[in-house]
Design an enzyme around this catalytic site. Sequence first.
Site, short mmCIF file in Angstrom:
data_model
loop_
_atom_site.label_atom_id
_atom_site.label_comp_id
_atom_site.label_asym_id
_atom_site.label_seq_id
_atom_site.Cartn_x
_atom_site.Cartn_y
_atom_site.Cartn_z
N LYS A 1 40.54 40.14 44.38
CA LYS A 1 40.05 38.78 44.15
C LYS A 1 38.53 38.76 44.06
O LYS A 1 37.94 37.95 43.34
CB LYS A 1 40.54 37.82 45.23
CG LYS A 1 41.96 37.32 45.03
CD LYS A 1 42.91 38.43 44.72
CE LYS A 1 44.35 38.11 44.66
NZ LYS A 1 45.17 39.32 44.40
N GLY B 1 54.22 49.27 55.46
CA GLY B 1 53.68 48.83 54.18
C GLY B 1 54.16 49.55 52.95
O GLY B 1 55.28 50.08 52.90
N GLY C 1 52.41 47.73 32.91
CA GLY C 1 52.97 46.74 33.82
C GLY C 1 52.28 45.40 33.66
O GLY C 1 51.06 45.30 33.81
N ILE D 1 49.84 42.60 39.52
CA ILE D 1 48.75 43.58 39.60
C ILE D 1 48.18 43.85 38.21
O ILE D 1 46.96 43.86 38.00
CB ILE D 1 49.23 44.89 40.25
CG1 ILE D 1 49.68 44.63 41.68
CG2 ILE D 1 48.13 45.94 40.22
CD1 ILE D 1 50.39 45.81 42.32
N ARG E 1 54.72 48.31 43.76
CA ARG E 1 54.46 49.10 44.95
C ARG E 1 55.78 49.47 45.62
O ARG E 1 56.72 48.67 45.63
CB ARG E 1 53.57 48.32 45.94
CG ARG E 1 52.20 47.95 45.34
CD ARG E 1 51.36 47.19 46.34
NE ARG E 1 51.03 48.00 47.51
CZ ARG E 1 49.98 48.81 47.59
NH1 ARG E 1 49.15 48.94 46.57
NH2 ARG E 1 49.74 49.50 48.69
N ASP F 1 55.89 44.77 53.34
CA ASP F 1 56.29 45.47 52.12
C ASP F 1 57.35 46.53 52.38
O ASP F 1 57.96 47.05 51.44
CB ASP F 1 55.08 46.13 51.46
CG ASP F 1 54.13 45.12 50.82
OD1 ASP F 1 54.42 43.92 50.88
OD2 ASP F 1 53.11 45.55 50.26
N ALA G 1 50.98 39.19 51.18
CA ALA G 1 50.38 39.27 52.51
C ALA G 1 50.83 38.11 53.39
O ALA G 1 51.13 38.31 54.58
CB ALA G 1 48.86 39.30 52.39
N HIS H 1 40.30 11.16 42.84
CA HIS H 1 39.89 11.25 41.44
C HIS H 1 38.38 11.47 41.39
O HIS H 1 37.64 10.81 42.10
CB HIS H 1 40.24 9.97 40.70
CG HIS H 1 39.73 9.93 39.29
ND1 HIS H 1 40.34 10.58 38.25
CD2 HIS H 1 38.63 9.31 38.76
CE1 HIS H 1 39.67 10.37 37.14
NE2 HIS H 1 38.62 9.60 37.42
#
Length: 462
Positions: free
Chosen positions: A55, A143, A179, A183, A267, A306, A314, A439
């Site tokens: 990010k 993980g 892919g 990711i 992953r 994971d 996460a 608004h």
Amino acid sequence: MANDASTVFDLVILGGGSGGYAAALRASQLGLDVALIEKNKLGGTCLHNGCIPTKALLHAGEIADQAREADQFGVLASFEGIDIKGVHKYKDDVIAGLYKGLQGLVASRKVTYIEGEGRLSSATSVDVNGQRIQGRHILLATGSVPKSLPGLEIDGNRIISSDHALVLDRVPQSAIILGGGVIGVEFASAWKSFGTDVTIVEGLKHLVPVEDENSSKLLERAFRKRGIKFNLGTFFEKAEYTQDGVRVTLADGKTFEAEVLLVAIGRGPVSQGLGYEEVGVAMDRGYVLVDEYMQTNIPTISAVGDLVPTLQLAHVGFAEGILVAERLAGLKAVPIDYDGVPRVTYCHPEVASVGITEAKAKEIYGADKVVALKYNLAGNGKSKILKTAGEIKLVQVKDGAVVGVHMVGDRMGEQVGEAQLVYNWEALPAEVAQLIHAHPTQNEALGEAHLALAGKPLHSHD
């Protein structure tokens, strides 16, 4: 193996990523004596090789795009290029600050932190650093790592994984990304902003294929406009080195060449060689199998994150870790509704969703029982100001609750919090329509979509 029987912890956690450290923090808060074992850095993939660094790269790319496009807003600016060392310093500073804070948090909760490579040795123990750590309960949270394909060797130079891409010392002139999931499209977006010529290869028929088809099509349209190329619906066949790069061949014979190939096909769980099978933990394709309370077939062993076949996010790891801690502390544990988990792909434009797709809703409730409404961001003042395009799509059970919210556009990830409440509280469109949204905000677009679905549209056509 030395048996350190002087201390029997209430909970021994193998893995200090999102799921593991969340469980440690919550369990210690509830009065349990906790040991947390991690072989690398506290925070795991998300903090060091996933959510946070990607990010940061995407935000750096956004700043680059803003510099290029400043004249659209009457601002005189020029784009001089990407200082990749500076980008990495910015990224690493963000990580370092969060890492230091997390270390302090774990220490303040009096969690026994053990740095070393642990291995499950029984239903109630983990071996690490020549010692046997005993626990009344064990939590597996080891993980995942980037996956590859048979015969496709990741060399870290021309053929790279996301781990390598995060520390690449240059901006590649050209890149093929294998892919088109989360990711893949995030790196495609960041690299395009940095100036790379990007081509995505996705074997399925759409980018971000797990999202609602409308969201996929909107992202594809936006990527075309940005000059990000993609080839859909044909699977990878092979990759080979050229004189100065990589050539990728697809199953239909089509070829692509670029400086680097990023393998972004997902992953896989880290579970091999850690004693899981030997102790008798039920597994499937490397994943540890659990029930709705994250408990394995062995009552004293749980697993989260994971490592288990749930959403690889996460925040899912956080929730699963907290669930385990609360169950072990004797609190009433509530199973996670994974459809109710917000999902965000942080490319430009962002793709955010919660609930189920229109296709899934029709499969569950029947096509005649499903209503879908699209609200175009062209009718939203703040989106006009930001010069972003996209849509909010609502999926409703006829005369019932909204069961899916699917959004595409810049900053839509910031709107998914309210969307999560709409889905999880089983809100009716008329109930959301009664709420007054500020608004001008992009959040207002979510309110206007519900106004339209409730039969009283304001800034949209009936």
